[in-house]
Motif scaffolding. Structure first.
Motif, PDB file in Angstrom:
ATOM      1  N   TRP A 321      43.774  40.621  35.386  1.00 34.95           N
ATOM      2  CA  TRP A 321      44.712  40.908  36.543  1.00 34.95           C
ATOM      3  C   TRP A 321      44.518  39.945  37.504  1.00 34.95           C
ATOM      4  O   TRP A 321      45.856  39.790  38.435  1.00 34.95           O
ATOM      5  CB  TRP A 321      43.715  42.226  37.431  1.00 34.95           C
ATOM      6  CG  TRP A 321      42.708  41.567  37.842  1.00 34.95           C
ATOM      7  CD1 TRP A 321      41.538  41.622  37.277  1.00 34.95           C
ATOM      8  CD2 TRP A 321      42.360  41.428  39.280  1.00 34.95           C
ATOM      9  NE1 TRP A 321      40.286  41.189  38.068  1.00 34.95           N
ATOM     10  CE2 TRP A 321      40.965  40.885  39.374  1.00 34.95           C
ATOM     11  CE3 TRP A 321      43.162  41.244  40.193  1.00 34.95           C
ATOM     12  CZ2 TRP A 321      40.581  40.397  40.485  1.00 34.95           C
ATOM     13  CZ3 TRP A 321      42.694  40.560  41.457  1.00 34.95           C
ATOM     14  CH2 TRP A 321      41.264  40.372  41.627  1.00 34.95           C
ATOM     15  N   SER A 322      43.826  38.805  37.608  1.00 34.84           N
ATOM     16  CA  SER A 322      43.719  37.706  38.413  1.00 34.84           C
ATOM     17  C   SER A 322      45.119  36.892  38.249  1.00 34.84           C
ATOM     18  O   SER A 322      45.533  36.141  39.229  1.00 34.84           O
ATOM     19  CB  SER A 322      42.602  36.835  38.262  1.00 34.84           C
ATOM     20  OG  SER A 322      42.422  36.362  36.947  1.00 34.84           O
ATOM     21  N   LYS A 326      47.170  40.017  42.449  1.00 30.67           N
ATOM     22  CA  LYS A 326      46.586  41.395  43.235  1.00 30.67           C
ATOM     23  C   LYS A 326      46.313  42.401  42.081  1.00 30.67           C
ATOM     24  O   LYS A 326      46.998  42.453  40.908  1.00 30.67           O
ATOM     25  CB  LYS A 326      47.568  41.690  44.339  1.00 30.67           C
ATOM     26  CG  LYS A 326      48.785  42.040  43.551  1.00 30.67           C
ATOM     27  CD  LYS A 326      49.526  42.460  44.910  1.00 30.67           C
ATOM     28  CE  LYS A 326      51.315  42.822  44.640  1.00 30.67           C
ATOM     29  NZ  LYS A 326      51.956  43.356  45.428  1.00 30.67           N
ATOM     30  N   VAL A 327      45.394  43.207  42.289  1.00 24.66           N
ATOM     31  CA  VAL A 327      45.173  44.538  41.667  1.00 24.66           C
ATOM     32  C   VAL A 327      45.988  45.655  41.835  1.00 24.66           C
ATOM     33  O   VAL A 327      46.327  46.205  42.825  1.00 24.66           O
ATOM     34  CB  VAL A 327      43.622  45.045  41.754  1.00 24.66           C
ATOM     35  CG1 VAL A 327      43.527  46.097  40.871  1.00 24.66           C
ATOM     36  CG2 VAL A 327      42.795  43.968  41.552  1.00 24.66           C
ATOM     37  N   HIS A 369      36.616  38.040  44.205  1.00 26.05           N
ATOM     38  CA  HIS A 369      37.465  37.500  45.229  1.00 26.05           C
ATOM     39  C   HIS A 369      38.624  37.131  44.463  1.00 26.05           C
ATOM     40  O   HIS A 369      38.616  36.458  43.474  1.00 26.05           O
ATOM     41  CB  HIS A 369      36.799  36.221  45.826  1.00 26.05           C
ATOM     42  CG  HIS A 369      37.849  35.731  46.741  1.00 26.05           C
ATOM     43  ND1 HIS A 369      38.714  34.997  46.633  1.00 26.05           N
ATOM     44  CD2 HIS A 369      37.546  35.432  48.421  1.00 26.05           C
ATOM     45  CE1 HIS A 369      39.631  34.404  47.799  1.00 26.05           C
ATOM     46  NE2 HIS A 369      38.674  34.961  48.951  1.00 26.05           N
ATOM     47  N   ASN A 370      39.683  37.499  44.968  1.00 18.86           N
ATOM     48  CA  ASN A 370      41.006  37.342  44.055  1.00 18.86           C
ATOM     49  C   ASN A 370      41.503  36.015  44.077  1.00 18.86           C
ATOM     50  O   ASN A 370      41.447  34.940  44.932  1.00 18.86           O
ATOM     51  CB  ASN A 370      42.221  38.149  45.266  1.00 18.86           C
ATOM     52  CG  ASN A 370      43.602  37.865  44.561  1.00 18.86           C
ATOM     53  OD1 ASN A 370      43.823  37.726  43.110  1.00 18.86           O
ATOM     54  ND2 ASN A 370      44.477  37.606  45.089  1.00 18.86           N
ATOM     55  N   ASN A 371      41.567  35.699  42.773  1.00 22.60           N
ATOM     56  CA  ASN A 371      41.958  34.410  42.271  1.00 22.60           C
ATOM     57  C   ASN A 371      41.164  33.196  42.746  1.00 22.60           C
ATOM     58  O   ASN A 371      41.576  32.024  43.023  1.00 22.60           O
ATOM     59  CB  ASN A 371      43.519  33.895  42.867  1.00 22.60           C
ATOM     60  CG  ASN A 371      44.234  33.062  41.739  1.00 22.60           C
ATOM     61  OD1 ASN A 371      43.821  32.814  40.631  1.00 22.60           O
ATOM     62  ND2 ASN A 371      45.182  32.564  42.404  1.00 22.60           N
ATOM     63  N   SER A 397      36.004  38.703  51.389  1.00 21.09           N
ATOM     64  CA  SER A 397      37.237  39.343  51.052  1.00 21.09           C
ATOM     65  C   SER A 397      36.800  40.968  50.881  1.00 21.09           C
ATOM     66  O   SER A 397      35.673  41.277  50.420  1.00 21.09           O
ATOM     67  CB  SER A 397      37.388  38.748  49.662  1.00 21.09           C
ATOM     68  OG  SER A 397      36.893  39.004  48.803  1.00 21.09           O
ATOM     69  N   TYR A 399      38.355  42.625  48.365  1.00 16.19           N
ATOM     70  CA  TYR A 399      39.054  43.052  47.136  1.00 16.19           C
ATOM     71  C   TYR A 399      37.825  43.717  46.330  1.00 16.19           C
ATOM     72  O   TYR A 399      36.549  43.161  46.255  1.00 16.19           O
ATOM     73  CB  TYR A 399      39.313  41.689  46.334  1.00 16.19           C
ATOM     74  CG  TYR A 399      40.555  41.072  46.857  1.00 16.19           C
ATOM     75  CD1 TYR A 399      41.874  41.649  46.627  1.00 16.19           C
ATOM     76  CD2 TYR A 399      40.339  40.008  47.646  1.00 16.19           C
ATOM     77  CE1 TYR A 399      43.100  40.813  47.234  1.00 16.19           C
ATOM     78  CE2 TYR A 399      41.539  39.313  48.328  1.00 16.19           C
ATOM     79  CZ  TYR A 399      42.652  39.728  47.905  1.00 16.19           C
ATOM     80  OH  TYR A 399      43.891  39.286  48.568  1.00 16.19           O
ATOM     81  N   ASN A 400      38.082  44.908  45.713  1.00 16.25           N
ATOM     82  CA  ASN A 400      37.518  45.574  44.590  1.00 16.25           C
ATOM     83  C   ASN A 400      36.062  45.854  45.083  1.00 16.25           C
ATOM     84  O   ASN A 400      35.100  45.759  44.277  1.00 16.25           O
ATOM     85  CB  ASN A 400      37.401  44.591  43.314  1.00 16.25           C
ATOM     86  CG  ASN A 400      38.892  44.364  42.824  1.00 16.25           C
ATOM     87  OD1 ASN A 400      39.771  45.159  42.695  1.00 16.25           O
ATOM     88  ND2 ASN A 400      38.934  43.035  42.262  1.00 16.25           N
TER      89      ASN A 400
END
Length: 1020
Positions: A321-322, A326-327, A369-371, A397, A399-400
């Protein structure tokens, strides 16, 4: 407020159009609905035109129902009558109206939702299930949709309605009907919708009622049909089949049945996990893999066949997904299921190697953390300050967040089973792993600040801080030196030198030990115990903890755990581990998690072990009893004795494996090594039994020790040189000359451990005993003498001498046990492969296990060297008896769905040996085996009145009146029916009278439960 709202809904005025439809509805319904005094309204019209008129009126009325008038009194009453009418119309099976009637039913149950259960639906279920095999596919599909909706809303806690519906499904043979329909789709011409709805209905039934699973997974034709169906390219078919497989795998026996064909099933699962598949297919594939690997045995079976591709697919799903930055919302379920599958890291195995190989660190950090990995330079972060700053950025972050508990759990398990020599620098995983360690330590630090004021219902504390704290604990004590040192280093940098929180932790534990445990405080107590164990892993805090009398505090806490026994599994305090499917499983006999339900005791023992482990002043148990000083804290001799007694109680009883290992580990610093057991205590008496010794161990100084070959061949076979054994006629079958480096004291201690399973050893003998154990390849003793921290997941080394019944031990056998020959029975030996009707065993084992046989031998009745004893029981009973002699375990009969699907004759065949053993145990003075056999018989008697009746007859023949008594009480509620139907005619008058008396006693007790009474007898 709720009642007021419902009242306003019930009194809301209906619109004119709805009133008109209601009038037309009852003009039609009144043509067919009739009153019955006992049964209420019933539809009693077979005229096709009237039925068509009624269905059309129902359709118009149902089509106008909106959610805001669903609770209206007129609407509720109308729906009740509509359901009655539909039941009757569907039962008439008039093809001219069935299509419209089934479509209206689909619409109605869809509108009602969960409120459908507020009405009587049993008759509707009966009508719908009878039409599932209707020749018009559209009608069968509509019935399947309606039935699926109703059944999916049922809850097990609605016990009466739940059972009522299941009885209808059994009566209509619904499961068999659906399996035939699915087979027709694969090898016939049915539509895709037909297959999907039938498969979905079968999945719902198997989800709701465990007894429905056996006839499905034992249907070889259906399993073949599903295999063929899954090979079709349609994703909807794949989803339906995968969901069916998952429902089957809720049954442990069903999961093992599926894995019998793992070579064909597992490639399909891996294919469906692939990134080229739709998300819906991938999600179901991951769920199925989780079900199959629910237990350690299942995980081992799967990873033996397809370890690398399954781990690779899991990492890809967590990591891919990275690439998009984004998810997507539809990808969240896939990520959750992939993370749940990654929890197979909680077991040791080759899959850990592949997790590291495919970049699990990168995937976990990417989920934080995204990317993240792409946005940072690739060089190693050596400076702690820089590393912590980067970790802070990753955690900031949002994220998730929901996935973070899984991230911490996977990280902790990877650290737990990591190789000692694992060096991520050499394997390109240095950056990600270091950042993950720093992130977990940062969350640990945050949990300290929140720990004092956290409330029991604080969801964030449960979901975030407990998993992260646990991960830090597992990393600090990881066998991998790199992970362990890195975690200690980062945590030491983050924690302030202040000891305020440590004081708070110790006070909290002291208070918890003093007060009765409160369920609401369990989460806080567990987390605080984890924090304490982590602090004890940091050398700079150790002296303060010791000076605070932590040994005494934790000893008192252990005592309190045993006195106020509270069973808590981790899933109760870790919401992310709670899975609704866990509540629906059956027939899973998996081994408990290592800490089991004793999690409070487990972590208190862990901390206590860390306090005692490095104690240079602790020499052995005797020193401590003499009021020696433990790390500067004087313990009273009585306190030490109580602690040692409690630790021995834990190590030798039915606590979780982790608790028993840590108790034994602590005891090793008191000079006590091993695990006491009932069998060890019994076999240990042989140390004083020299008359029947058949091996002579000769020391270089001329001293010799006579021992028993059956013990050595099982425990320490390296001490017996290979070669021909002399005949039975000689006193010693073997004479073994030992090295001059072996002394009598050390050898005696080694033999004591071999016989007993545990031993007291003074510190002066430990080194020599280590050398001797290593030379003899006595790994079990060598490990525990090394005083290494218990390795997570290690099973308890139970005393078991059954290997001596094999070919190696056959040379030392000197007695033959011969079973009673039973005409017409096919015997098979589950213990050894030597003979069908007799078994070669060892006299010393018999002497120590049975007072009757000891008296028999001492009386001179058995004088020949190779003696035969005729045991008056069947072969099955003899095999179980011998297994108990050698292992202290009585083999259990089939259980779960395998037992439930046996006929009475098969069940009786399984239980008969246990009744025989109860009888034999009485005059052979085997109280323990009688108790074990009695429990087995009683635990199986709730299945049917016919089995109870047969057991009563057999038990009476063996004069086992206690079993007769229990069975009579179980049959008591059915006595009037059995008396009137003549079922009791096969019993003699005395036994019938016992059942009658039990019935009278039951009626006099009133509300007391006969089953509760029987269950209490089974566990006494």
């Amino acid at each position: 407020m709720k009642s007021s709202k419902n009242g306003s809904e019930k009194n809301r005025k209906l619109g004119n159009h709805m009133v008109t439809l209601h009038q037309r509805l009852y003009q039609a319904l009144n043509l067919g609905l009739k009153f019955h005094d006992k049964e209420g309204k019933k539809w009693q019209c077979t005229d096709i035109e009237i039925q068509r008129l009624a269905v059309r009126s129902i359709s118009a009325f149902v089509g106008s129902i909106s959610p805001d008038i669903l609770k209206h009194q007129i609407v509720e009453n109308s729906i009740a009558d509509i359901l009655v009418a539909l039941e009757g119309i569907l039962q008439s099976r008039n093809e001219a109206v069935l299509g419209l009637a089934t479509n209206v039913t689909v619409k109605l149950v869809g509108i009602l939702g969960s409120s459908v259960l507020l009405y009587s639906v049993s008759e509707l279920v009966h009508s719908l299930s009878s039409l599932l095999s209707f020749h018009q596919s559209s009608i069968a599909v509509s019935c399947a949709i309606s039935l699926n909706h109703i059944l999916s809303k049922l809850k097990p806690r609605r016990f009466k309605k739940h059972n009522e519906v299941w009885e209808i499904l059994v009566e209509r043979k619904t499961v068999d009907c659906i399996t035939c329909n699915l087979h027709d789709f694969v090898f016939g011409s049915k539509t895709l919708e037909y297959f999907q709805e039938m498969a979905s209905l079968l999945k719902t039934i198997m989800w709701q009622w465990p007894p429905s699973r056996y006839p499905v997974w034992s249907n070889a034709k259906l399993l073949e049909a599903l295999r063929v169906a899954c090979g079709k390219t349609d994703s909807n078919v794949e989803v339906a089949v995968l969901q069916l497989y998952s429902a089957l795998a809720l049954c442990g026996n069903g999961a093992m049945k599926l894995l019998e064909n793992g070579e064909s099933l597992l490639p399909t699962i891996v294919h469906c996990m692939g990134s080229s598949q739709p998300h819906s297919v991938r999600v179901e594939a991951f769920k199925l893999a989780q079900h199959l690997m629910r237990s350690e045995q299942g995980c081992l079976t799967v990873t033996k066949m397809f370890c690398e591709p399954i781990v690779k697919a899991t990492i890809n799903a967590m990591d891919e997904w990275s690439l998009s930055g984004k998810v997507a919302s539809d990808q969240v379920p896939l990520l959750v299921e992939a993370c749940r599958l990654a929890l197979i890291t909680r077991w040791a195995g080759d899959h850990h190697t592949y997790f590291w190989k495919f970049g699990v660190g990168r995937a976990l950090l990417g989920l934080l953390h995204n990317n993240f990995c792409k946005s940072k330079p690739s060089e190693s972060f050596l400076e702690s300050r820089e590393l912590i700053a980067i970790a802070c950025e990753a955690l900031d972050s949002n994220y998730n967040v929901a996935l973070r508990p899984y991230i911490w759990d996977v990280l902790g398990w990877l650290a737990t089973y990591c190789r000692e020599d694992f060096n991520p620098k050499k394997e390109g995983k240095f950056n990600c792993l270091n950042v993950l360690i720093a992130c977990a330590c940062l969350v640990f630090k945050d949990s300290i600040h929140k720990g004092r004021q956290v409330l029991h219902n604080d969801v964030s504390y449960k979901s975030m801080y407990e998993p992260a704290s646990r991960a830090v604990l597992l990393m600090i004590y990881s066998p991998c030196e790199y992970i362990s040192s890195q975690a200690r280093h980062i945590l030491s940098k983050l924690l302030t030198p202040s000891t305020d929180y440590l004081e708070y932790l110790l006070d909290f534990v002291k208070s918890a030990a003093r007060d009765t445990f409160c369920v609401l405080d369990n989460l806080r107590t567990i987390t605080h115990l984890i924090h304490l164990a982590c602090y004890l892993g940091l050398p700079e805090y150790r002296s303060f903890v010791i000076q605070s009398e932590a040994i005494r505090t934790l000893s008192t806490f252990v005592e309190s755990c045993l006195s106020n026994y509270v069973q808590i599994q981790r899933s109760k305090v870790a919401p992310h581990l709670h899975n609704t499917s866990d509540e629906r499983t059956c027939c899973w006999l998996e081994r408990d998690d290592w800490e089991g339900s004793d999690i409070l005791l487990f972590f208190s023992l862990w901390s206590l072990a860390e306090l005692i482990r490095p104690s240079s002043s602790v020499k052995n148990h005797d020193d401590l009893i003499s009021d020696q000083v433990v790390d500067g804290i004087a313990l009273e001799g009585s306190e030490v004795q109580v602690l040692v007694d409690r630790l021995q109680e834990i190590s030798g009883k039915t606590f979780s494996s982790g608790c028993r290992w840590y108790a034994a580990y602590i005891l090793s610093y008191f000079g006590v090594y091993g695990f006491p057991s009932r069998l060890g205590k019994r076999i240990g008496k042989a140390l004083q039994e020299k008359e029947h010794a058949d091996v002579l161990l000769k020391l270089s100084d001329g001293e010799s020790l006579s021992v028993h070959g059956v013990v050595l061949i099982t425990r320490c076979p390296c001490m017996l040189p290979t070669g021909e054994f002399p005949p039975y006629g000689e006193k010693f079958r073997r004479e073994v000359r030992l090295s001059s480096r072996v002394d009598s004291k050390t050898l005696t201690k080694l033999l004591e451990f071999a016989y007993l399973g545990f031993v007291h050893v003074g510190e002066d003998l430990v080194k020599q005993l280590k050398i001797l154990a290593k030379a003899c390849n006595f790994k079990r003793l060598s490990r525990i003498l090394c005083r290494k921290r218990p390795k997570w997941g290690t099973i308890i080394p139970y005393n078991d001498f059954t290997p001596a019944l094999g070919s190696a031990g056959h040379h030392f056998s000197d007695v033959i046990l011969e079973a009673k020959v039973t005409t017409g029975m096919n015997f098979s030996c589950s213990v050894c492969s030597l003979s069908i009707s007799h078994m070669h065993v060892h006299k010393i084992i018999l002497l120590l296990s049975c007072e009757y046989l000891r008296a028999l031998f001492q009386s001179g009745m058995q004088e020949s060297k190779s003696q035969t004893i005729k045991v008056p029981v069947s072969w099955d009973a003899l095999a179980k008896l011998v297994n108990w002699f050698y292992s202290d375990e009585l083999p259990k009969p089939s259980s779960g769905c395998l037992w439930d699907n046996m006929d009475v004759k098969q069940q009786l065949h399984e239980l008969h040996p246990y009744v025989e053993l109860c009888w034999l145990a009485e005059f052979w003075f085997l109280e323990d085996i009688r108790e074990d056999a009695f429990k087995v018989v009683v635990s199986c008697l709730n299945s049917s009145r016919h089995l109870c009746m047969e057991i009563i007859r057999i038990a009476a023949d063996f004069s086992q009146w206690e079993i007769v008594d229990v069975a009579s009480n179980l049959m008591a509620p059915m006595y009037p029916h059995m008396r009137d139907s003549g079922d009791l005619e096969s019993l003699n008058d005395e036994l019938v009278d016992m059942v009658r008396v039990a019935y009278v006693r039951l009626t006099q007790k009133g509300s007391s439960s006969h089953t509760d009474w029987a269950d209490s007898r089974a566990t006494t």
